[in-house]
Design an enzyme around this catalytic site. Structure first.
Site, short mmCIF file in Angstrom:
data_model
loop_
_atom_site.label_atom_id
_atom_site.label_comp_id
_atom_site.label_asym_id
_atom_site.label_seq_id
_atom_site.Cartn_x
_atom_site.Cartn_y
_atom_site.Cartn_z
N GLU A 168 38.42 31.15 41.17
CA GLU A 168 38.49 32.61 41.27
C GLU A 168 37.47 33.19 42.25
O GLU A 168 37.77 34.09 43.03
CB GLU A 168 38.30 33.25 39.89
CG GLU A 168 39.47 33.04 38.93
CD GLU A 168 39.45 31.68 38.24
OE1 GLU A 168 38.53 30.88 38.48
OE2 GLU A 168 40.38 31.41 37.44
N HIS B 85 40.46 36.85 25.98
CA HIS B 85 41.75 37.01 26.65
C HIS B 85 42.24 38.45 26.62
O HIS B 85 43.40 38.71 26.90
CB HIS B 85 42.81 36.11 26.01
CG HIS B 85 42.96 34.79 26.70
ND1 HIS B 85 41.91 33.99 27.02
CD2 HIS B 85 44.07 34.13 27.14
CE1 HIS B 85 42.34 32.89 27.62
NE2 HIS B 85 43.65 32.95 27.71
#
Lengths: 353, 324
Positions: free
Chosen positions: A62, A131
């Site tokens: 990322e 999440h």
């Protein structure tokens, strides 16, 4: 422009297709952008249409992939990065904060960084502590970033087009519970400008400022409140940075009461900032203490038994509005309407995420 | 002048130019007018001069905190750099960046930043843009031995190899990250370039104080990259003479020995190459004298330009956060 019904995710998909069609320098990458699910349908068909040079899956890197977007943008490319979960993008905060947000300023205005970073966030279905984080306040805290949080399908398309063609780095936050929402979406290049909130309901009693998914919860309350003689201005911000302070102030001057809804934890939230600013600027106009409705300052729990008490919705909004006005309003009707379990956007949602 | 002599002349000139800029900063830093952290590259000039000359002006380069040499070697405007260090409106970053944020896009120097490893992916992204546009440019990433310890380095290298991007990594290994020696940071016996090679990127090691060897190596490597052979990693050993950040010598602190410093000082890249060039008659003593006079004049002018330039007005404070 003619409108048709599209889902929020279909609208995102249409915006990507149009942007890539319009400008060959637009590229789109992220984990799974070309997989069979196409990131909840948002990237379907892009690779087939625009080829693997412009649409590609990436290594699980990322941070570097964000820096690579920055570097490519210095030479005319307009990258759109996609992350299926905001939480994973935290690994890229260095490149976002130290490079993308600062580049223009720290090089004396020599160059802007026209990158768009799509981050999907959410709630419910046991997604738990890592999440489902809604970290819009982190991004909004960093000068140099623009932070976009669409609610409607039309805005998903219009704001994404504006993000992609904006000269500055944009963090585009998509709430997972909005992806299947259907709305009228104009055809063509229907860009929605940044910093212009949308008034979704008009009323003189309370100003409700909201964004992203919480606006949907607020919309569910409008009819019940009206039946009880309470009319609210419901302001959907669309963009957190820039923030349409003018619309907020104009409404609060009229109503004297402010309720701000936020999808994230309470402390140092966007809602907290709005309450602070309104209190400072419009202290004399307030008839009651402003209220912010955000998540308690805990990580998001996984068990449905716990998340039920963690997340707020339409019923809590009615209670808050009634409390501000010193009224009693029954929420029985709302409870009856809310037939699906608390941890899904609707009965159609069967997971896995 | 034959081409070879021209190159010798120019390598020497670039090194001497960088050296004089750095040493003048060191000399005048205590005046308190250069009010920003400043990382000097005295002793490391060879890599900067050689890479800058071997690359084309339209090739890209990015760098990190110790970037004066990379910027000047690539042909960056010395006046704009000095004005930047003095915090002036005429600085290359309008006074908002300082010594660690240099930019001169007119010569392909796309930016240096202060976070270790921070521009490694940016350079790789420039490489991706070159591949997408289909030009024959090279993107050069200057990094140090500390940057290869960052996660972003591994991520960036992986992608550069995966996509065969036109990226030239130039790693200056000066053995220290601030005061931390390599021995506490990287396993004994594992060479940086070998580790990179194991990641699938061709890599070589060379003497970073031999300007001519660096020049030849970079010229050859850049040519291969232009022909679509993918990324290349060159590691060059070299040594900074002064402290990590600031104008002083700090060998008295005990993190490295004076003996080690003197050993490297004997291998001064400028003296080594000057001797070689004189011996080969690539340059004459008169050439060098003229070169030094010209450099002195240019550096004096750059400092005067910086000192005489206006500070940015306070209105600039909130400008350029956003484009619009």
């Amino acid at each position: 422009m003619t409108e048709r019904k599209l889902t929020f995710s279909g609208a995102v998909n249409e915006a990507l297709h149009q942007a890539m069609q319009q400008d060959r320098n637009v590229i789109c990458y992220g984990l799974g952008v070309d997989d069979p699910k196409g990131v909840f349908g948002t990237t379907l068909g892009l690779k087939e249409k625009f080829g693997p040079k412009r649409v590609f899956d990436m290594p699980t890197s990322e941070n570097a992939m964000t820096g690579i977007a920055i570097g490519a943008s210095l030479n005319g490319i307009r990258p759109v990065m996609t992350h299926q979960r905001l939480d994973f993008f935290l690994l890229a905060m260095d490149q976002l904060v130290n490079n993308a947000a600062k580049w223009r300023y720290m090089f004396g205005g020599k160059r802007s960084i026209p990158i768009t970073i799509r981050l999907i966030l959410g709630r419910g279905w046991g997604q738990g502590p890592t999440h489902s984080q809604n970290l819009q306040a982190w991004f909004a805290h960093i000068p140099g970033l623009k932070v976009v949080m669409p609610t409607t399908a039309a805005d998903a398309k219009g704001l994404l087009l504006s993000s992609i063609f904006d000269p500055d780095p944009v963090v585009f936050l998509e709430h997972r519970w909005l992806h299947n929402l259907i709305g009228d979406v104009p055809q063509g290049d229907a860009r929605v400008p940044f910093g212009k909130a949308q008034l979704l309901n008009k009323g003189n009693d309370v100003t409700i400022v909201s964004f992203s998914y919480m606006t949907i919860e607020a919309l569910h309350t409008m009819e019940l409140l009206k039946k009880n003689g309470v009319n609210c201005d419901l302001i959907d911000l669309r963009t957190i940075c820039p923030l349409d302070w003018e619309s907020v102030f104009t409404s609060v001057k009229k109503t004297g009461r402010l309720l701000v809804l936020d999808t994230s934890n309470e402390t140092c939230s966007v809602a907290g900032e709005i309450v602070a600013r309104v209190s400072m600027e419009l202290f004399g106009a307030l008839k009651s203490a402003p209220v912010r409705m955000a998540l308690p300052d805990f990580p998001s729990p996984t068990s449905p038994a716990l998340s039920k008490a963690f997340y707020q919705g339409a019923e809590d909004i009615v209670k808050a509005v009634a409390g501000m006005l010193g009224k009693k309003i029954s929420i029985d009707d709302l409870k009856k309407q809310h037939t699906s379990p608390h941890d899904v956007p609707g009965d159609w949602f069967k997971g896995p995420f | 002048m034959a081409q070879k002599q021209k190159i010798s002349h120019e390598l020497l000139r670039r090194m001497k130019h960088i050296r004089l800029v750095e040493e003048t900063i060191a000399e005048r830093y205590s005046e308190g007018k250069m009010r920003c952290p400043t990382h000097l590259c005295t002793g490391q000039e060879a890599v900067s001069a050689a890479v800058g000359l071997a690359l084309r002006p339209d090739d890209f380069a990015v760098s990190s905190h110790r970037a004066h040499g990379h910027y000047l070697g690539k042909g960056g405007d010395v006046n704009a750099m000095m004005a930047e260090i003095y915090g002036k409106a005429t600085g290359c970053s309008a006074g908002k960046g300082g010594s660690m944020h240099l930019i001169d896009e007119s010569v392909g120097f796309m930016g240096s930043t202060a976070i270790v490893g921070g521009t490694v992916p940016v350079g790789v992204g420039l490489g991706l843009s070159i591949q997408l546009h289909g030009t024959t440019q090279v993107s050069c990433v200057f990094l140090g031995d500390g940057a290869v310890e960052e996660g972003v380095f591994f991520e960036s290298m992986n992608f550069a190899v995966l996509r065969k991007l036109p990226v030239l990594f130039i790693c200056e290994n000066n053995f220290y990250s601030v005061y931390s020696p390599l021995s506490v940071r990287q396993p004994k016996g594992r060479a940086i370039y070998k580790m990179v090679e194991a990641m699938g990127c061709p890599a070589e090691k060379g003497d970073g104080n031999d300007v001519e060897a660096v020049y030849k190596k970079v010229l050859k490597t850049a040519g291969q990259i232009r022909r679509g052979k993918g990324p290349y990693f060159l590691e060059f050993d070299t040594y900074r003479w002064r402290e990590h950040c600031g104008p002083n010598f700090d060998n008295d602190l005990g993190y490295r020995t004076n003996q080690e410093y003197l050993k490297w000082k004997k291998r001064d890249p400028i003296l080594l190459f000057e001797k070689k060039s004189l011996g080969r008659k690539d340059v004459s003593r008169q050439d060098i004298a003229k070169m030094e006079t010209d450099i002195k004049q240019a550096v004096d002018m750059a400092f005067a330009f910086a000192e005489n330039s206006p500070f940015p007005s306070v209105d600039e404070l909130g400008k350029d956060v956003y484009t619009k």
